[in-house]
Design an enzyme around this catalytic site. Structure first.
Site, PDB file in Angstrom:
ATOM      1  N   ILE A   1      58.720  84.245  83.464  1.00 27.19           N
ATOM      2  CA  ILE A   1      57.749  84.593  82.426  1.00 27.19           C
ATOM      3  C   ILE A   1      57.625  83.440  81.418  1.00 27.19           C
ATOM      4  O   ILE A   1      58.490  83.260  80.542  1.00 27.19           O
ATOM      5  CB  ILE A   1      58.126  85.921  81.728  1.00 27.19           C
ATOM      6  CG1 ILE A   1      58.293  87.042  82.779  1.00 27.19           C
ATOM      7  CG2 ILE A   1      57.069  86.293  80.684  1.00 27.19           C
ATOM      8  CD1 ILE A   1      57.094  87.267  83.689  1.00 27.19           C
TER       9      ILE A   1
ATOM     10  N   ARG B   1      43.277  81.387  85.234  1.00 25.14           N
ATOM     11  CA  ARG B   1      43.171  80.296  86.220  1.00 25.14           C
ATOM     12  C   ARG B   1      42.268  79.175  85.721  1.00 25.14           C
ATOM     13  O   ARG B   1      42.431  78.013  86.115  1.00 25.14           O
ATOM     14  CB  ARG B   1      42.712  80.878  87.569  1.00 25.14           C
ATOM     15  CG  ARG B   1      43.838  81.684  88.204  1.00 25.14           C
ATOM     16  CD  ARG B   1      43.433  82.566  89.358  1.00 25.14           C
ATOM     17  NE  ARG B   1      44.611  83.365  89.784  1.00 25.14           N
ATOM     18  CZ  ARG B   1      44.553  84.430  90.551  1.00 25.14           C
ATOM     19  NH1 ARG B   1      43.388  84.869  90.995  1.00 25.14           N
ATOM     20  NH2 ARG B   1      45.668  85.071  90.879  1.00 25.14           N
TER      21      ARG B   1
ATOM     22  N   GLU C   1      50.160  81.288  88.280  1.00 26.54           N
ATOM     23  CA  GLU C   1      48.881  82.023  88.175  1.00 26.54           C
ATOM     24  C   GLU C   1      48.171  82.090  89.535  1.00 26.54           C
ATOM     25  O   GLU C   1      46.945  82.053  89.631  1.00 26.54           O
ATOM     26  CB  GLU C   1      48.004  81.454  87.069  1.00 26.54           C
ATOM     27  CG  GLU C   1      48.719  81.602  85.726  1.00 26.54           C
ATOM     28  CD  GLU C   1      47.840  81.618  84.518  1.00 26.54           C
ATOM     29  OE1 GLU C   1      46.693  82.061  84.646  1.00 26.54           O
ATOM     30  OE2 GLU C   1      48.325  81.214  83.453  1.00 26.54           O
TER      31      GLU C   1
ATOM     32  N   SER D   1      48.103  78.060  95.632  1.00 22.81           N
ATOM     33  CA  SER D   1      46.866  77.596  96.289  1.00 22.81           C
ATOM     34  C   SER D   1      46.473  78.549  97.417  1.00 22.81           C
ATOM     35  O   SER D   1      45.281  78.801  97.643  1.00 22.81           O
ATOM     36  CB  SER D   1      47.075  76.189  96.863  1.00 22.81           C
ATOM     37  OG  SER D   1      47.108  75.243  95.818  1.00 22.81           O
ATOM     38  N   GLU D   2      47.482  79.097  98.100  1.00 17.56           N
ATOM     39  CA  GLU D   2      47.188  80.015  99.215  1.00 17.56           C
ATOM     40  C   GLU D   2      46.509  81.280  98.687  1.00 17.56           C
ATOM     41  O   GLU D   2      45.568  81.804  99.287  1.00 17.56           O
ATOM     42  CB  GLU D   2      48.482  80.357  99.964  1.00 17.56           C
ATOM     43  CG  GLU D   2      49.102  79.187 100.735  1.00 17.56           C
ATOM     44  CD  GLU D   2      49.693  78.088  99.841  1.00 17.56           C
ATOM     45  OE1 GLU D   2      50.147  78.386  98.723  1.00 17.56           O
ATOM     46  OE2 GLU D   2      49.674  76.913 100.274  1.00 17.56           O
TER      47      GLU D   2
END
Ligand code: CAA
Length: 380
Positions: free
Chosen positions: A157, A243, A363, A366-367
């Site tokens: 966190i 993002r 966040e 990439s996957e």
């Protein structure tokens, strides 16, 4: 189509750029080396209204748009990627959902002091067994009268060790799957809220994260953010904004690496001339500049769609996917331009390589961004 920034957007870019050059760039290496939380820089960010950039002024924010926010994060991260992510988490992952889903009473307690930078927020979604699979929440919240009893844990966190409150995701109805997740606003001084030591990480070392545990933690029902069972939608829509922040952070890291490579290429000489006179270096510089500009266009498009109130899940995912992988490529090329010196702790470029790497992971990896993009493209 208009590629011009407004006067206000240009002004925030100028202010952030000058602040970063003055207060962040000269300190970032030592903060990284000593894992030192940038306390004074955060006070200055608060004075500049940068901890609630897109929060309305009535709730303590700067009342600016999300394009301004993305520009600010790029500039701050260009100076210090750790400061950039602390700012991004407070703005995007904490203030944004409280502003969007909070009641007036919740905003008074949980938004205004955080947007002003008097307090700091964090976002508790990730668990040991619920990282990419965010709906597999194991932290439970069980209703008892006017309260919920929360038990479980969260990890990784960001801002956790310093935060005054958390947007905390819990499972209130396991049978309902992702419709059984509920978000709460929880002050971190609530009895039963326990924080572990800050994590030891490869990069963004001045931005502290930690695991946390909840042991019979009692939280009033009035602290539910949004509706009971609506937590997954709160989390996902929040990450659509978050993002953009991480993509802008990646952009700032890439720019820092690129600008240092350009400067060094004018200083270093090989084979009787400065290395920027070699085509191998020129081509690397051209590729870096092109990729940075391409990423910035994706970031600004996603921010503009958010400002227009249009669903921007795919566009945010594309911006984060491209900008984060671009930042790693650019930082590595910048290190290559520096040759052996790039591998030295005497230069900043090795830090940029380490800092860039996390933007491909937090966040949503990439996957996960590829899943979001393809799911939206392929749905009927
Ligand atoms: N906005 C609103 N609703 C959304 C949404 C969005 N962006 N995305 C999904 N939903 C809704 C869907 O419409 C769906 O609703 P219905 O059931 O009514 O149709 C529901 O949510 C479930 O959606 P999915 O079936 O797509 O959900 P899923 O379980 O397959 O998961 C996922 C999708 C994209 C993989 C998601 O789990 C995800 O994003 N995982 C990554 C989590 C992540 O990014 N974690 C980062 C933690 S924070 C962090 O890293 C902070 C830090 O340190 C800086």
């Amino acid at each position: 189509m208009d590629f011009e920034l407004s006067d206000i957007q240009r002004e925030i870019q100028r202010v952030c750029r000058e602040f970063a050059a003055r207060e962040l760039t000269p300190n970032a290496r030592q903060w990284d080396e000593h894992h030192q939380w940038p306390t004074e820089a955060l006070k200055s960010l608060a004075e500049l209204s940068l901890l609630g950039v897109a929060v309305p002024e009535q709730y303590g924010g700067a009342g600016l748009d999300n394009v301004s926010y993305a520009i600010a994060i790029e500039e701050i991260s260009r100076g210090c990627a750790s400061t950039g992510v602390i700012m991004s988490v407070n703005n995007s992952l904490y203030c944004d959902p409280v502003n969007k889903y909070g009641t007036e009473a919740q905003k008074e307690e949980f938004l205004t002091p955080f947007a002003r930078g008097e307090k700091l927020g964090c976002f508790g979604l990730t668990e040991p067994e619920a990282g990419s699979d965010a709906s597999a929440q194991k932290t439970t919240a069980v209703r008892r009268g006017d309260e919920y009893i929360i038990n479980g844990s969260k990890n990784w966190i960001t801002n956790g060790p310093k935060a005054d409150a958390i947007v905390l995701f819990t499972m209130t109805n396991k049978e309902a799957g992702n419709k059984g997740i509920t978000a709460f606003l929880v002050p971190t001084n609530t009895p039963g809220f326990i924080r572990a030591e800050p994590d030891k990480k490869m990069g963004i070392s001045a931005a502290h994260s930690c695991s946390m545990f909840f042991e019979d933690m009692r939280v009033p029902a009035k602290n539910i953010l949004g509706k009971e069972g609506d937590g997954f939608r709160v989390a996902m829509s929040t990450l659509d904004g978050g993002r953009i922040g991480i993509a802008a952070q990646a952009l700032g890291i890439a720019r820092a690496a690129f600008e240092e490579a350009v400067r060094y290429s004018g200083e270093r000489k090989t084979f009787g001339k400065s290395i920027r006179e070699h085509q191998a270096i020129q081509f690397m510089i051209a590729d870096m500049a092109t990729e940075i500009d391409a990423a910035r266009l994706l970031v600004l498009r996603a921010a503009l769609l958010k400002d227009q109130g249009v669903r921007h899940s795919s566009e945010s995912a594309m911006a984060k996917l491209y900008a984060s992988e671009m930042a790693s490529r650019v930082a590595n090329k910048a290190l290559q331009v520096h040759g052996g010196m790039g591998y030295s702790k005497e230069m900043d470029v090795e830090r940029h390589v380490r800092d860039a790497r996390i933007t491909e992971i937090y966040e949503g990896t990439s996957e996960i961004q590829r899943i979001v993009i393809s799911t939206n493209l392929l749905k009927d």
